[in-house]
Design an enzyme around this catalytic site. Structure first.
Site, PDB file in Angstrom:
ATOM      1  N   THR A   8     -12.450 -21.918 -18.728  1.00  0.00           N
ATOM      2  CA  THR A   8     -12.173 -21.027 -19.857  1.00  0.00           C
ATOM      3  C   THR A   8     -11.627 -21.807 -21.035  1.00  0.00           C
ATOM      4  O   THR A   8     -10.911 -22.789 -20.852  1.00  0.00           O
ATOM      5  CB  THR A   8     -11.176 -19.921 -19.487  1.00  0.00           C
ATOM      6  OG1 THR A   8     -10.997 -19.070 -20.624  1.00  0.00           O
ATOM      7  CG2 THR A   8      -9.829 -20.468 -19.082  1.00  0.00           C
ATOM      8  N   ASN A  10     -10.053 -19.922 -23.319  1.00  0.00           N
ATOM      9  CA  ASN A  10      -9.089 -18.949 -23.826  1.00  0.00           C
ATOM     10  C   ASN A  10      -7.677 -19.339 -23.358  1.00  0.00           C
ATOM     11  O   ASN A  10      -7.368 -19.296 -22.161  1.00  0.00           O
ATOM     12  CB  ASN A  10      -9.491 -17.559 -23.309  1.00  0.00           C
ATOM     13  CG  ASN A  10      -8.612 -16.464 -23.839  1.00  0.00           C
ATOM     14  OD1 ASN A  10      -7.395 -16.533 -23.725  1.00  0.00           O
ATOM     15  ND2 ASN A  10      -9.213 -15.441 -24.412  1.00  0.00           N
ATOM     16  N   LYS A  13      -5.631 -16.625 -21.282  1.00  0.00           N
ATOM     17  CA  LYS A  13      -6.037 -16.513 -19.872  1.00  0.00           C
ATOM     18  C   LYS A  13      -5.503 -17.694 -19.076  1.00  0.00           C
ATOM     19  O   LYS A  13      -5.014 -17.550 -17.963  1.00  0.00           O
ATOM     20  CB  LYS A  13      -7.567 -16.586 -19.758  1.00  0.00           C
ATOM     21  CG  LYS A  13      -8.332 -15.431 -20.283  1.00  0.00           C
ATOM     22  CD  LYS A  13      -9.818 -15.736 -20.030  1.00  0.00           C
ATOM     23  CE  LYS A  13     -10.724 -14.653 -20.519  1.00  0.00           C
ATOM     24  NZ  LYS A  13     -12.148 -14.986 -20.270  1.00  0.00           N
ATOM     25  N   ASP A  69     -13.890 -13.478 -16.547  1.00  0.00           N
ATOM     26  CA  ASP A  69     -14.520 -12.723 -17.625  1.00  0.00           C
ATOM     27  C   ASP A  69     -13.824 -11.378 -17.675  1.00  0.00           C
ATOM     28  O   ASP A  69     -13.643 -10.715 -16.653  1.00  0.00           O
ATOM     29  CB  ASP A  69     -16.028 -12.543 -17.397  1.00  0.00           C
ATOM     30  CG  ASP A  69     -16.706 -12.179 -18.717  1.00  0.00           C
ATOM     31  OD1 ASP A  69     -16.633 -12.981 -19.670  1.00  0.00           O
ATOM     32  OD2 ASP A  69     -17.292 -11.082 -18.809  1.00  0.00           O
ATOM     33  N   SER A  70     -13.385 -11.005 -18.854  1.00  0.00           N
ATOM     34  CA  SER A  70     -12.554  -9.819 -18.956  1.00  0.00           C
ATOM     35  C   SER A  70     -12.798  -9.119 -20.274  1.00  0.00           C
ATOM     36  O   SER A  70     -13.465  -9.653 -21.162  1.00  0.00           O
ATOM     37  CB  SER A  70     -11.083 -10.207 -18.798  1.00  0.00           C
ATOM     38  OG  SER A  70     -10.794 -11.395 -19.518  1.00  0.00           O
ATOM     39  N   PHE A 149      -1.769 -11.742 -25.415  1.00  0.00           N
ATOM     40  CA  PHE A 149      -2.810 -12.235 -26.314  1.00  0.00           C
ATOM     41  C   PHE A 149      -3.858 -11.135 -26.499  1.00  0.00           C
ATOM     42  O   PHE A 149      -3.764 -10.060 -25.901  1.00  0.00           O
ATOM     43  CB  PHE A 149      -3.453 -13.516 -25.759  1.00  0.00           C
ATOM     44  CG  PHE A 149      -4.241 -13.316 -24.483  1.00  0.00           C
ATOM     45  CD1 PHE A 149      -3.595 -13.284 -23.262  1.00  0.00           C
ATOM     46  CD2 PHE A 149      -5.622 -13.152 -24.505  1.00  0.00           C
ATOM     47  CE1 PHE A 149      -4.317 -13.095 -22.084  1.00  0.00           C
ATOM     48  CE2 PHE A 149      -6.356 -12.967 -23.327  1.00  0.00           C
ATOM     49  CZ  PHE A 149      -5.691 -12.938 -22.116  1.00  0.00           C
ATOM     50  N   GLY A 150      -4.848 -11.436 -27.304  1.00  0.00           N
ATOM     51  CA  GLY A 150      -5.997 -10.548 -27.458  1.00  0.00           C
ATOM     52  C   GLY A 150      -5.611  -9.134 -27.876  1.00  0.00           C
ATOM     53  O   GLY A 150      -4.882  -8.920 -28.846  1.00  0.00           O
ATOM     54  N   LYS A 171       3.734  -8.348 -17.102  1.00  0.00           N
ATOM     55  CA  LYS A 171       2.287  -8.173 -17.308  1.00  0.00           C
ATOM     56  C   LYS A 171       1.521  -8.552 -16.040  1.00  0.00           C
ATOM     57  O   LYS A 171       0.605  -7.851 -15.627  1.00  0.00           O
ATOM     58  CB  LYS A 171       1.801  -8.999 -18.510  1.00  0.00           C
ATOM     59  CG  LYS A 171       0.293  -8.857 -18.736  1.00  0.00           C
ATOM     60  CD  LYS A 171      -0.250  -9.582 -19.954  1.00  0.00           C
ATOM     61  CE  LYS A 171      -1.787  -9.502 -19.964  1.00  0.00           C
ATOM     62  NZ  LYS A 171      -2.413 -10.218 -21.068  1.00  0.00           N
ATOM     63  N   HIS A 176      -4.849  -6.218 -15.187  1.00  0.00           N
ATOM     64  CA  HIS A 176      -6.176  -6.434 -14.595  1.00  0.00           C
ATOM     65  C   HIS A 176      -6.277  -7.842 -14.012  1.00  0.00           C
ATOM     66  O   HIS A 176      -6.776  -8.053 -12.914  1.00  0.00           O
ATOM     67  CB  HIS A 176      -7.232  -6.213 -15.684  1.00  0.00           C
ATOM     68  CG  HIS A 176      -6.937  -6.897 -16.989  1.00  0.00           C
ATOM     69  ND1 HIS A 176      -5.689  -6.849 -17.585  1.00  0.00           N
ATOM     70  CD2 HIS A 176      -7.690  -7.688 -17.790  1.00  0.00           C
ATOM     71  CE1 HIS A 176      -5.705  -7.561 -18.686  1.00  0.00           C
ATOM     72  NE2 HIS A 176      -6.909  -8.087 -18.845  1.00  0.00           N
TER      73      HIS A 176
HETATM   74  P1  ITT Z   1     -13.828 -17.784 -21.958  1.00  0.00           P
HETATM   75  O1  ITT Z   1     -15.185 -17.109 -21.859  1.00  0.00           O
HETATM   76  O2  ITT Z   1     -13.887 -19.212 -22.362  1.00  0.00           O
HETATM   77  O3  ITT Z   1     -13.001 -17.575 -20.704  1.00  0.00           O
HETATM   78  P2  ITT Z   1     -13.271 -15.724 -23.958  1.00  0.00           P
HETATM   79  O4  ITT Z   1     -12.083 -15.438 -24.807  1.00  0.00           O
HETATM   80  O5  ITT Z   1     -14.629 -15.804 -24.628  1.00  0.00           O
HETATM   81  O6  ITT Z   1     -12.968 -17.070 -23.142  1.00  0.00           O
HETATM   82  P3  ITT Z   1     -14.196 -13.365 -22.510  1.00  0.00           P
HETATM   83  O7  ITT Z   1     -15.612 -13.555 -22.896  1.00  0.00           O
HETATM   84  O8  ITT Z   1     -13.869 -12.981 -21.092  1.00  0.00           O
HETATM   85  O9  ITT Z   1     -13.314 -14.667 -22.796  1.00  0.00           O
HETATM   86  O10 ITT Z   1     -13.579 -12.288 -23.512  1.00  0.00           O
HETATM   87  C1  ITT Z   1     -12.429 -11.613 -23.213  1.00  0.00           C
HETATM   88  C2  ITT Z   1     -12.004 -10.763 -24.410  1.00  0.00           C
HETATM   89  O11 ITT Z   1     -11.129  -9.742 -23.945  1.00  0.00           O
HETATM   90  C3  ITT Z   1     -11.243 -11.583 -25.447  1.00  0.00           C
HETATM   91  O12 ITT Z   1     -11.397 -11.011 -26.718  1.00  0.00           O
HETATM   92  C4  ITT Z   1      -9.799 -11.433 -24.950  1.00  0.00           C
HETATM   93  O13 ITT Z   1      -8.863 -11.567 -25.987  1.00  0.00           O
HETATM   94  C5  ITT Z   1      -9.809 -10.011 -24.383  1.00  0.00           C
HETATM   95  N1  ITT Z   1      -8.896  -9.953 -23.229  1.00  0.00           N
HETATM   96  C6  ITT Z   1      -9.139 -10.400 -21.965  1.00  0.00           C
HETATM   97  N2  ITT Z   1      -8.037 -10.284 -21.205  1.00  0.00           N
HETATM   98  C7  ITT Z   1      -7.088  -9.787 -22.009  1.00  0.00           C
HETATM   99  C8  ITT Z   1      -5.747  -9.490 -21.805  1.00  0.00           C
HETATM  100  O14 ITT Z   1      -5.126  -9.716 -20.659  1.00  0.00           O
HETATM  101  N3  ITT Z   1      -5.057  -8.986 -22.834  1.00  0.00           N
HETATM  102  C9  ITT Z   1      -5.644  -8.777 -24.019  1.00  0.00           C
HETATM  103  N4  ITT Z   1      -6.905  -9.073 -24.319  1.00  0.00           N
HETATM  104  C10 ITT Z   1      -7.629  -9.561 -23.304  1.00  0.00           C
END
Ligand code: ITT
Length: 194
Positions: A8, A10, A13, A69-70, A149-150, A171, A176
């Site tokens: 990842t 991110n 994560k 993936d989330s 985050f996110g 958290k 999830h």
């Molecule tokens: P990788 O594919 O490199 O792991 P990414 O950020 O592209 O990184 P995803 O495609 O899984 O990852 O997208 C996940 C989205 O959902 C991204 O915008 C995150 O900020 C959000 N997200 C996932 N988990 C979250 C959490 O615990 N809290 C808040 N936002 C979350």
């Protein structure tokens, strides 16, 4: 110490999963393997995308690979942004503004949503496992909180706080990702013995 590659980019994560692993494994990120091309996340499910990322990294590195993936599924938007959560808008701040705008006319009782997380663990010999976790809540009227985050600042839990108002430990208990991690934990700890 046994190595695990965490597929990842991110930082949020990675921070959360590193804390959950409690130092049991040495974790390396994709930056250690700059030749691996970016994995196109074109599967229709979180599990499909997580498995795709983990398979590419396990095969290319010869190490066990973990991928996450989330995303956020909003009922009033028929499950959007869902698997497209990262691509919904260019930055976390822009994604929050856009989601609040899309839901502007939606009353509190119809703002229900859930975070979903798929984790996939793939070993270089082809062994693989995929697990999922989810967390129910609703989209807040405005962003609140500095942690996480996110989409965390606009995801309100049934207890009233947003995910960004929880500590990392709080958290991890309800999220999830925390739920998915608990399901994968035995397989991850087995890696230490392999
Ligand atoms: P990788 O594919 O490199 O792991 P990414 O950020 O592209 O990184 P995803 O495609 O899984 O990852 O997208 C996940 C989205 O959902 C991204 O915008 C995150 O900020 C959000 N997200 C996932 N988990 C979250 C959490 O615990 N809290 C808040 N936002 C979350």
């Amino acid at each position: 110490m046994k190595k695990l590659v965490f597929a990842t980019t991110n930082a949020g994560k990675r921070f959360e999963l590193m804390a959950l692993l409690e130092g049991a494994l040495e974790v390396v990120g994709p930056e250690a393997f700059p030749d691996i091309p970016e994995v196109v996340e074109d599967a229709e499910s979180f599990a499909g995308n997580a498995l795709k990322k983990a398979r590419v990294f396990a095969e290319a590195t010869g190490l066990p690979a973990l991928a996450d993936d989330s995303g956020l599924c909003v009922d009033a938007l028929d499950g959007r942004p869902g698997v497209h959560s990262a691509r919904y808008a260019p930055t976390d701040a822009a994604r929050i503004i856009k989601l609040l705008a899309e839901l502007q006319a939606v009353p509190r009782e119809r703002r229900t949503a859930r975070f979903k997380c798929a984790l996939a663990l793939v070993k270089p010999d082809g062994w693989e496992r995929s697990v999922q976790g989810l967390c129910e809540g609703r989209i807040a009227i405005a962003a609140r909180g500095q942690n996480g985050f996110g989409y965390d600042p606009i995801f309100e839990l049934p207890e009233g706080r947003t995910m960004a108002e929880l500590t990392r430990e709080e958290k991890a208990k309800v999220s999830h990702r925390g739920q998915a991690f608990a399901r994968l934990r035995p397989a991850l700890l087995d890696l230490v013995k392999d």
